[in-house]
Write a protein that holds these residues in place. Sequence first.
Motif, mmCIF file in Angstrom:
data_model
loop_
_atom_site.group_PDB
_atom_site.id
_atom_site.type_symbol
_atom_site.label_atom_id
_atom_site.label_comp_id
_atom_site.label_asym_id
_atom_site.label_seq_id
_atom_site.Cartn_x
_atom_site.Cartn_y
_atom_site.Cartn_z
ATOM 1 N N LEU A 74 10.628 -73.001 -37.248
ATOM 2 C CA LEU A 74 11.410 -74.233 -37.315
ATOM 3 C C LEU A 74 12.344 -74.368 -36.115
ATOM 4 O O LEU A 74 12.480 -75.463 -35.546
ATOM 5 N N LEU A 75 12.964 -73.260 -35.717
ATOM 6 C CA LEU A 75 13.820 -73.297 -34.519
ATOM 7 C C LEU A 75 12.999 -73.665 -33.289
ATOM 8 O O LEU A 75 13.434 -74.461 -32.452
ATOM 9 N N TRP A 76 11.797 -73.094 -33.187
ATOM 10 C CA TRP A 76 10.935 -73.393 -32.053
ATOM 11 C C TRP A 76 10.573 -74.876 -32.045
ATOM 12 O O TRP A 76 10.617 -75.525 -31.000
ATOM 13 N N GLN A 77 10.211 -75.416 -33.221
ATOM 14 C CA GLN A 77 9.822 -76.819 -33.285
ATOM 15 C C GLN A 77 10.984 -77.747 -32.939
ATOM 16 O O GLN A 77 10.811 -78.721 -32.193
ATOM 17 N N VAL A 78 12.166 -77.464 -33.465
ATOM 18 C CA VAL A 78 13.334 -78.292 -33.150
ATOM 19 C C VAL A 78 13.631 -78.219 -31.653
ATOM 20 O O VAL A 78 13.925 -79.236 -31.017
ATOM 21 N N THR A 79 13.529 -77.025 -31.080
ATOM 22 C CA THR A 79 13.725 -76.871 -29.638
ATOM 23 C C THR A 79 12.713 -77.705 -28.867
ATOM 24 O O THR A 79 13.067 -78.390 -27.899
ATOM 25 N N ALA A 80 11.466 -77.661 -29.290
ATOM 26 C CA ALA A 80 10.421 -78.428 -28.610
ATOM 27 C C ALA A 80 10.698 -79.931 -28.678
ATOM 28 O O ALA A 80 10.572 -80.638 -27.675
ATOM 29 N N TYR A 81 11.087 -80.427 -29.862
ATOM 30 C CA TYR A 81 11.381 -81.857 -29.995
ATOM 31 C C TYR A 81 12.580 -82.263 -29.131
ATOM 32 O O TYR A 81 12.550 -83.295 -28.467
ATOM 33 N N THR A 82 13.640 -81.472 -29.147
ATOM 34 C CA THR A 82 14.807 -81.830 -28.340
ATOM 35 C C THR A 82 14.501 -81.711 -26.853
ATOM 36 O O THR A 82 15.006 -82.495 -26.045
ATOM 37 N N HIS A 83 13.652 -80.745 -26.493
ATOM 38 C CA HIS A 83 13.254 -80.605 -25.088
ATOM 39 C C HIS A 83 12.480 -81.850 -24.630
ATOM 40 O O HIS A 83 12.733 -82.376 -23.537
ATOM 41 N N LEU A 84 11.562 -82.316 -25.468
ATOM 42 C CA LEU A 84 10.812 -83.528 -25.134
ATOM 43 C C LEU A 84 11.750 -84.723 -24.966
ATOM 44 O O LEU A 84 11.578 -85.540 -24.052
ATOM 45 N N MET A 85 12.736 -84.826 -25.847
ATOM 46 C CA MET A 85 13.704 -85.920 -25.746
ATOM 47 C C MET A 85 14.508 -85.795 -24.452
ATOM 48 O O MET A 85 14.792 -86.796 -23.790
ATOM 49 N N GLY A 86 14.870 -84.570 -24.097
ATOM 50 C CA GLY A 86 15.617 -84.337 -22.864
ATOM 51 C C GLY A 86 14.805 -84.680 -21.633
ATOM 52 O O GLY A 86 15.305 -85.310 -20.698
ATOM 53 N N LEU A 129 15.497 -87.675 -18.768
ATOM 54 C CA LEU A 129 15.619 -87.380 -17.332
ATOM 55 C C LEU A 129 14.458 -87.929 -16.507
ATOM 56 O O LEU A 129 14.374 -87.674 -15.307
ATOM 57 N N ALA A 130 13.568 -88.687 -17.128
ATOM 58 C CA ALA A 130 12.349 -89.144 -16.462
ATOM 59 C C ALA A 130 12.620 -89.946 -15.191
ATOM 60 O O ALA A 130 11.803 -89.929 -14.273
ATOM 61 N N VAL A 145 14.855 -80.547 -17.697
ATOM 62 C CA VAL A 145 15.949 -80.109 -18.560
ATOM 63 C C VAL A 145 16.564 -78.823 -18.007
ATOM 64 O O VAL A 145 17.787 -78.694 -17.911
ATOM 65 N N ALA A 146 15.727 -77.869 -17.604
ATOM 66 C CA ALA A 146 16.224 -76.595 -17.071
ATOM 67 C C ALA A 146 17.017 -76.814 -15.782
ATOM 68 O O ALA A 146 18.092 -76.237 -15.598
ATOM 69 N N ALA A 147 16.492 -77.643 -14.890
ATOM 70 C CA ALA A 147 17.177 -77.904 -13.621
ATOM 71 C C ALA A 147 18.501 -78.622 -13.850
ATOM 72 O O ALA A 147 19.500 -78.324 -13.183
ATOM 73 N N SER A 148 18.519 -79.549 -14.786
ATOM 74 C CA SER A 148 19.745 -80.263 -15.113
ATOM 75 C C SER A 148 20.817 -79.299 -15.615
ATOM 76 O O SER A 148 21.965 -79.331 -15.148
ATOM 77 N N SER A 149 20.435 -78.444 -16.550
ATOM 78 C CA SER A 149 21.384 -77.461 -17.093
ATOM 79 C C SER A 149 21.893 -76.523 -16.009
ATOM 80 O O SER A 149 23.080 -76.196 -15.960
ATOM 81 N N MET A 150 21.001 -76.084 -15.142
ATOM 82 C CA MET A 150 21.375 -75.167 -14.056
ATOM 83 C C MET A 150 22.324 -75.851 -13.084
ATOM 84 O O MET A 150 23.324 -75.265 -12.663
ATOM 85 N N ALA A 176 24.431 -84.283 -10.515
ATOM 86 C CA ALA A 176 25.007 -83.617 -11.690
ATOM 87 C C ALA A 176 25.706 -84.644 -12.579
ATOM 88 O O ALA A 176 25.630 -84.538 -13.813
ATOM 89 N N GLN A 177 26.348 -85.630 -11.980
ATOM 90 C CA GLN A 177 26.990 -86.683 -12.779
ATOM 91 C C GLN A 177 25.947 -87.467 -13.566
ATOM 92 O O GLN A 177 26.150 -87.794 -14.736
ATOM 93 N N VAL A 178 24.828 -87.744 -12.924
ATOM 94 C CA VAL A 178 23.727 -88.427 -13.606
ATOM 95 C C VAL A 178 23.226 -87.552 -14.752
ATOM 96 O O VAL A 178 23.006 -88.026 -15.870
ATOM 97 N N ALA A 179 23.066 -86.255 -14.487
ATOM 98 C CA ALA A 179 22.586 -85.318 -15.509
ATOM 99 C C ALA A 179 23.548 -85.247 -16.688
ATOM 100 O O ALA A 179 23.118 -85.237 -17.846
ATOM 101 N N VAL A 180 24.842 -85.201 -16.405
ATOM 102 C CA VAL A 180 25.843 -85.150 -17.477
ATOM 103 C C VAL A 180 25.759 -86.412 -18.332
ATOM 104 O O VAL A 180 25.804 -86.347 -19.566
#
Length: 155
Positions: A25-37, A41-42, A48-53, A114-118
Motif C-alpha cells: 500500500l505504501l508503494w502504491q500510494v508513493t507511485a500515485y503521488t509520484h505520477l501526480m508530481g 512538473l510536465a 520529481v527527484a530533480a525538483s526535490s534535489m 527552484a521557485q517554480v518547483a516550490v
Amino acid sequence: MPRSDAASSPDGDAPFFGKGTLNDLLWQVTAYTHLMGEAALADTPLTVAASSMLIAVLEEPGMTVAEISRRIPKAQQTISSVVARLEKLGLIERRLGSGRGVGLHVTDTGREMAQVAVTHEQELNARLRELLGEERSTALTELLRESRAILREAR
C-alpha cells in the motif's frame, strides 16, 4: 465486491494477489503521488527527484552528494545521476569546499527554477489535501513523520 482494505485491479473489479499489505500500500500510494508530481512538473525540465534535489541544495548550499545520500534512502550513484542532470541543465554547480569536498550550489537560473518547483510542490500538496480531506491529510502526515523517524532509527 472487494474488501475496502484490499488493493484492487486497475479496473476496480478484483483484488490483486493479497496486495493489501502495508508495504504494498505504501508503494502504491508513493507511485500515485509520484505520477501526480511528474504531471505537475510536465511543463518544466525537472523530474520529481530533480525538483526535490534542487530545493534541498537551495535550502542548504554547499551540501555534498555524500551528505545527501546519508540523509535520504537513495544510493549515492542515484543522487550523482540527478546532480549531473541538474548540472547539465545549468541549475546547480559544484564548488570546492573547505575540507568538506565538493559542495553543490544553485545557480541564478537554478534559483528561478527552484521557485517554480516550490510552487508546483505547494500546488500538489494542496491537491492531495483536497483529495484526502483536511483531517485525513493531517493525520496521515503526522503518521508518516512518526514512521519515518522510527524506520530511520531502525536501519
